[in-house]
Write an enzyme that holds these catalytic residues in place. Sequence first.
Site, PDB file in Angstrom:
ATOM      1  N   ASP A 126      83.742  48.965  42.569  1.00 23.85           N
ATOM      2  CA  ASP A 126      83.143  48.623  41.277  1.00 23.85           C
ATOM      3  C   ASP A 126      84.044  47.581  40.635  1.00 23.85           C
ATOM      4  O   ASP A 126      85.216  47.838  40.373  1.00 23.85           O
ATOM      5  CB  ASP A 126      83.053  49.884  40.411  1.00 23.85           C
ATOM      6  CG  ASP A 126      82.880  49.584  38.925  1.00 23.85           C
ATOM      7  OD1 ASP A 126      82.330  48.519  38.590  1.00 23.85           O
ATOM      8  OD2 ASP A 126      83.302  50.424  38.101  1.00 23.85           O
ATOM      9  N   ASN A 154      85.672  46.730  34.336  1.00 20.16           N
ATOM     10  CA  ASN A 154      86.467  46.417  33.162  1.00 20.16           C
ATOM     11  C   ASN A 154      87.554  47.480  33.058  1.00 20.16           C
ATOM     12  O   ASN A 154      87.376  48.600  33.548  1.00 20.16           O
ATOM     13  CB  ASN A 154      85.567  46.449  31.923  1.00 20.16           C
ATOM     14  CG  ASN A 154      86.240  45.879  30.685  1.00 20.16           C
ATOM     15  OD1 ASN A 154      87.160  46.479  30.133  1.00 20.16           O
ATOM     16  ND2 ASN A 154      85.768  44.731  30.233  1.00 20.16           N
ATOM     17  N   GLN A 195      77.839  43.201  37.736  1.00 20.70           N
ATOM     18  CA  GLN A 195      77.956  44.178  38.822  1.00 20.70           C
ATOM     19  C   GLN A 195      78.235  45.595  38.345  1.00 20.70           C
ATOM     20  O   GLN A 195      77.547  46.541  38.725  1.00 20.70           O
ATOM     21  CB  GLN A 195      79.037  43.717  39.811  1.00 20.70           C
ATOM     22  CG  GLN A 195      78.990  44.445  41.149  1.00 20.70           C
ATOM     23  CD  GLN A 195      80.144  45.421  41.335  1.00 20.70           C
ATOM     24  OE1 GLN A 195      80.795  45.825  40.378  1.00 20.70           O
ATOM     25  NE2 GLN A 195      80.397  45.808  42.575  1.00 20.70           N
ATOM     26  N   GLU A 196      79.256  45.780  37.509  1.00 21.37           N
ATOM     27  CA  GLU A 196      79.598  47.135  37.072  1.00 21.37           C
ATOM     28  C   GLU A 196      78.498  47.744  36.218  1.00 21.37           C
ATOM     29  O   GLU A 196      78.101  48.903  36.413  1.00 21.37           O
ATOM     30  CB  GLU A 196      80.910  47.127  36.286  1.00 21.37           C
ATOM     31  CG  GLU A 196      81.265  48.516  35.750  1.00 21.37           C
ATOM     32  CD  GLU A 196      82.641  48.600  35.115  1.00 21.37           C
ATOM     33  OE1 GLU A 196      82.955  47.718  34.287  1.00 21.37           O
ATOM     34  OE2 GLU A 196      83.389  49.543  35.451  1.00 21.37           O
ATOM     35  N   GLU A 197      78.000  46.970  35.264  1.00 23.58           N
ATOM     36  CA  GLU A 197      76.982  47.503  34.363  1.00 23.58           C
ATOM     37  C   GLU A 197      75.705  47.877  35.111  1.00 23.58           C
ATOM     38  O   GLU A 197      75.073  48.901  34.815  1.00 23.58           O
ATOM     39  CB  GLU A 197      76.672  46.480  33.267  1.00 23.58           C
ATOM     40  CG  GLU A 197      77.786  46.291  32.251  1.00 23.58           C
ATOM     41  CD  GLU A 197      78.819  45.251  32.659  1.00 23.58           C
ATOM     42  OE1 GLU A 197      79.723  44.960  31.866  1.00 23.58           O
ATOM     43  OE2 GLU A 197      78.716  44.732  33.790  1.00 23.58           O
ATOM     44  N   TYR A 225      69.703  39.785  38.233  1.00 26.12           N
ATOM     45  CA  TYR A 225      71.129  39.894  37.915  1.00 26.12           C
ATOM     46  C   TYR A 225      71.349  39.256  36.555  1.00 26.12           C
ATOM     47  O   TYR A 225      70.681  38.278  36.202  1.00 26.12           O
ATOM     48  CB  TYR A 225      71.945  39.165  38.989  1.00 26.12           C
ATOM     49  CG  TYR A 225      73.420  39.457  39.000  1.00 26.12           C
ATOM     50  CD1 TYR A 225      73.907  40.634  39.556  1.00 26.12           C
ATOM     51  CD2 TYR A 225      74.334  38.554  38.473  1.00 26.12           C
ATOM     52  CE1 TYR A 225      75.266  40.901  39.598  1.00 26.12           C
ATOM     53  CE2 TYR A 225      75.699  38.811  38.510  1.00 26.12           C
ATOM     54  CZ  TYR A 225      76.159  39.984  39.071  1.00 26.12           C
ATOM     55  OH  TYR A 225      77.502  40.246  39.109  1.00 26.12           O
TER      56      TYR A 225
END
EC number: 3.2.1.143
Length: 583
Positions: free
Chosen positions: A361, A364, A378-380, A419
């Site tokens: 992941d 942040n 990507q993380e969200e 995205y």
Amino acid sequence: MGSGPSADATQTKGTDKHRRNHRRSMAAHGDHRRSMAAHGDHRRRTRSDVRDATEEESREMFEEYMNDDRSAEIIHKGVPFEAIIKRFRQPPILNPMDAIKEENTIFTFKPLKYAPYKPDTEHDVESYNDRWDKYHVRMPCSNDYISNDRKPIWPKICEHLSFLKAKCDSREVKFKHLKTVIEDCNERSFDLECLQRLIDPIYSKNEYRNFMYVTLPKMCDLLLNIKSVCTQPLPLLRINENRSVSMQQQQAAALLACAFFCLFPNRSGRTLRTEYEDYQNPNFEALYQRGPPSKIEKLKCILHYFNRVTDHMPTGVITFQRVVLPKSEYPQWPELKTDLCDLHLTTGDKIEDIPSVLQVDFANKYIGGGVLGSGCVQEEIRFTICPEMLVSLLICEVMECNECILLIGCERYSSYKGYAHSFQFAGNYTDKAPRDSWDRLWCHVVAMDAIYFQNPSTQYHMKSIERELLKAYTSFRPLGHDADSKFGIATGNWGCGAFNGDRQLKAIIQLIAASEARRPLVYAAFGDRKLVTSFSALYEHLKKERATVSDLYYYLMGYCRDQPEQSLFDYILMPPASRFQKK
């Protein structure tokens, strides 16, 4: 090592730009400025560090995501993926729950077998073990959560939830009733524009009826019975503490229902306490506020999750684990003669679609990043399609440079397309991953945060590189001592995009870290044919020359020292490794 051929013109987009910026600005940025960029983890943090990509950055990332290469033929390079997967048991063998004796391995439910040497893991499901302290989540159902007149707040919350449930059961419920209950439970007004737009004009009649008449009353039921589901507050996973907490998926659903109604106290706005300054706000209020269309698409995913779990509650287990690397185990990079790990490169897979590996992941340092705001990279996206991961926002303090967070067993519920600003919910997803002996889905995710380089040139300073090496090694290091714990790692362009990282530099950093961790690396550069081709050529050359971890480290030192015009990959291919050995 001997010299090799010069790399072809397959340089990663952005590398030349970063090098030009580097040469122009190095003289203008002293060691103090560069040190601050490299060690930003140690300055005083605020939640403003949780940044969403700007509109310009989102547009640039979307254009890269949709570039022409993505419609081209998928390519695979390096060691075959099947050879990496077949090397390890899937899933790895685990010690039985009731055999776990470590006090920092916590279960919020009775283990599969009674453990007489650890009686505190057996909980009476009929009673709630209340705690109200800085070491645990402060639950809204606690008797110590009181109003200004010193009366418990939970009974009033239950009255509001019962009112809403009655409206749902009678099919008289309107969005205004939901809004009123959220505001009455919190005794303040809310901006719920995105939530309202989804439920009222966007949802079809069937979708509206299913959520408001079926799902929402079951969510109210889950909360009204939360003391029998979550029989103790979760422990917080604090800085510098190696600790894990395992919970049932039903318990995660109850906690997320609390977040839906914004019930967790002292976590936001005027009620924020100093003890939570280094934690995310787990309540959904920011996601409900006016914002871009991607916020509504994220809400579609989360409400779909509630539709699923209230229709058929999953019975598995999920684990959140904070990992801290002690200073005594920091790698001494110049001295390490470890061979390079196996490497598979692909343009055809997203990290979340690669099975039986540790999935990275791109986090942040405040886990989840902007998932409950406007962030949608990507993380969200990962947290949105796997909403059980949102529980980590409730319990995980900000990460330091020698820390990472593991999320194990979190189920995926949604498909998606696009995205950043083009992100869209694309319907249901059935997660077919096998389960381990703890009844967790065989899905291991590691949250590892990169430095945000406001000035991209600072990433070519060795202090920045050493910080990223430490973070990557902390995240890749296997926690077990058996061979099966060294299963592969799936990663990609970590810390690039909105964080301004150089793709070639980040690729080498992750290759070094995975090699020292003795784990194979699956590099998913989705659609980036240029990077896959050039990285593969470089890797083949390095393997032929029997390069080691220390060789790559000295290449990075030389690159930072010499500030050459060419890309990092070209620079490594040109001179012999012995050029960078200490005299």
